[in-house]
Scaffold this active site. Sequence first.
Site, PDB file in Angstrom:
ATOM      1  N   HIS A   1      30.302  25.241   4.964  1.00 53.56           N
ATOM      2  CA  HIS A   1      30.752  25.629   6.303  1.00 53.56           C
ATOM      3  C   HIS A   1      32.267  25.433   6.441  1.00 53.56           C
ATOM      4  O   HIS A   1      32.963  26.241   7.046  1.00 53.56           O
ATOM      5  CB  HIS A   1      30.034  24.787   7.375  1.00 53.56           C
ATOM      6  CG  HIS A   1      28.544  24.980   7.398  1.00 53.56           C
ATOM      7  ND1 HIS A   1      27.962  26.224   7.414  1.00 53.56           N
ATOM      8  CD2 HIS A   1      27.510  24.092   7.404  1.00 53.56           C
ATOM      9  CE1 HIS A   1      26.631  26.090   7.440  1.00 53.56           C
ATOM     10  NE2 HIS A   1      26.336  24.803   7.428  1.00 53.56           N
TER      11      HIS A   1
ATOM     12  N   ARG B   1      18.453  41.325   7.133  1.00 54.07           N
ATOM     13  CA  ARG B   1      17.832  41.166   8.447  1.00 54.07           C
ATOM     14  C   ARG B   1      18.902  40.888   9.504  1.00 54.07           C
ATOM     15  O   ARG B   1      20.040  40.559   9.188  1.00 54.07           O
ATOM     16  CB  ARG B   1      16.786  40.046   8.428  1.00 54.07           C
ATOM     17  CG  ARG B   1      17.302  38.694   7.987  1.00 54.07           C
ATOM     18  CD  ARG B   1      16.220  37.606   8.082  1.00 54.07           C
ATOM     19  NE  ARG B   1      16.646  36.391   7.435  1.00 54.07           N
ATOM     20  CZ  ARG B   1      16.205  35.944   6.247  1.00 54.07           C
ATOM     21  NH1 ARG B   1      15.312  36.635   5.571  1.00 54.07           N
ATOM     22  NH2 ARG B   1      16.661  34.816   5.747  1.00 54.07           N
TER      23      ARG B   1
ATOM     24  N   ASP C   1      26.903  34.604   6.709  1.00 51.50           N
ATOM     25  CA  ASP C   1      25.799  33.857   6.119  1.00 51.50           C
ATOM     26  C   ASP C   1      26.116  33.480   4.667  1.00 51.50           C
ATOM     27  O   ASP C   1      26.916  34.140   3.997  1.00 51.50           O
ATOM     28  CB  ASP C   1      24.517  34.707   6.188  1.00 51.50           C
ATOM     29  CG  ASP C   1      23.262  33.874   5.986  1.00 51.50           C
ATOM     30  OD1 ASP C   1      23.316  32.642   6.159  1.00 51.50           O
ATOM     31  OD2 ASP C   1      22.221  34.469   5.654  1.00 51.50           O
TER      32      ASP C   1
ATOM     33  N   LEU D   1      43.942  41.652  19.443  1.00 52.44           N
ATOM     34  CA  LEU D   1      42.558  41.572  18.960  1.00 52.44           C
ATOM     35  C   LEU D   1      41.765  40.699  19.934  1.00 52.44           C
ATOM     36  O   LEU D   1      42.272  39.688  20.412  1.00 52.44           O
ATOM     37  CB  LEU D   1      42.522  40.919  17.565  1.00 52.44           C
ATOM     38  CG  LEU D   1      41.131  40.642  16.985  1.00 52.44           C
ATOM     39  CD1 LEU D   1      40.466  41.930  16.503  1.00 52.44           C
ATOM     40  CD2 LEU D   1      41.197  39.645  15.822  1.00 52.44           C
TER      41      LEU D   1
ATOM     42  N   ARG E   1      18.149  23.150  12.950  1.00 57.59           N
ATOM     43  CA  ARG E   1      18.634  22.557  11.687  1.00 57.59           C
ATOM     44  C   ARG E   1      18.763  21.033  11.815  1.00 57.59           C
ATOM     45  O   ARG E   1      18.808  20.508  12.928  1.00 57.59           O
ATOM     46  CB  ARG E   1      19.989  23.163  11.332  1.00 57.59           C
ATOM     47  CG  ARG E   1      19.838  24.621  10.955  1.00 57.59           C
ATOM     48  CD  ARG E   1      21.000  25.102  10.166  1.00 57.59           C
ATOM     49  NE  ARG E   1      20.772  26.494   9.792  1.00 57.59           N
ATOM     50  CZ  ARG E   1      21.550  27.191   9.005  1.00 57.59           C
ATOM     51  NH1 ARG E   1      22.627  26.635   8.505  1.00 57.59           N
ATOM     52  NH2 ARG E   1      21.262  28.444   8.708  1.00 57.59           N
TER      53      ARG E   1
END
Length: 252
Positions: free
Chosen positions: A38, A199, A21, A136, A72
């Site tokens: 972004h 949150r 975020d 991974l 969005r």
Amino acid sequence: MLENPVLDPKRIPRHVAIIMDGNGRWAKQRNLPRIMGHKVGTESVKDVVKTARELNLEVLTLYAFSTENWKRPAIEVKGLMTLLKTYLKSEVQNMLENNISLRCIGEIEKLQPDVQKILTRVIRETAPKTKVKPSLTLNLALSYGSRSEIVRAARIMAEKCVSGQFDPEDFSEQLFASHLYTGGLPDPDLLIRTGGEVRLSNFLLWQLSYAELYITETMWPDFKGERFIEAIRDYQSRERRFGQTSEQLQAE
Ligand code: IPE
Ligand code: IPE
Ligand code: MG
């Protein structure tokens, strides 16, 4: 293995989940359009994936797009999808060379067809080969929402009851977990959230039951390998008691 004297190689978390975020705020602070946040954020993704592999993590789950993010502005959603495509195209070779296996969780069917196409291709190409364990598993949460994941699992299980595959008495935590998108993956040991909000934003509500939480003010575009190592160092200083007392754990 990364040479890192500050980390205990025996206590590396198996699974780390990250709420990436702060991209929009990062851009705003620099008078840039949100999409630039972004874009720079994808560089953090590359760096954190590299570090995760070097540290021998088994699974890295990245929250890239939530079910709520569809609300969005269309231009931002479009920009995010384009960045996702670019990321997948540019990283597939690196994933193959480094034995990284891509998985995803969420309503993939809701993504635009060209994104679905490249995503399924990369997942297929990087699927674990028999007998070779991936270095991974990179698990991308796309159009992901935890509540709808839980409802979906309940629906699938109800359908299996109706068709006679099993009975309601067979329900257990394990059986339920195996019907979530994350079926087969260990629960996250550590949840990192960048950007400072305290949150969960509908992320892995079931799976995070006993995860250690690490929230940092650092915005995602500034979160690179070093910051990731710092978060794991903090994780290693925690005592995970799982309901027991400290004395009980020390006696074990
Ligand atoms: C996270 O950054 C990326 C996505 C949700 C896709 P944000 O875009 O939420 O950034 P902030 O929270 O507005 O700074
Ligand atoms: C959570 O971030 C979703 C992702 C990082 C993909 P948001 O920015 O969407 O979360 P809220 O809206 O602040 O809770
Ligand atoms: Mg945000």
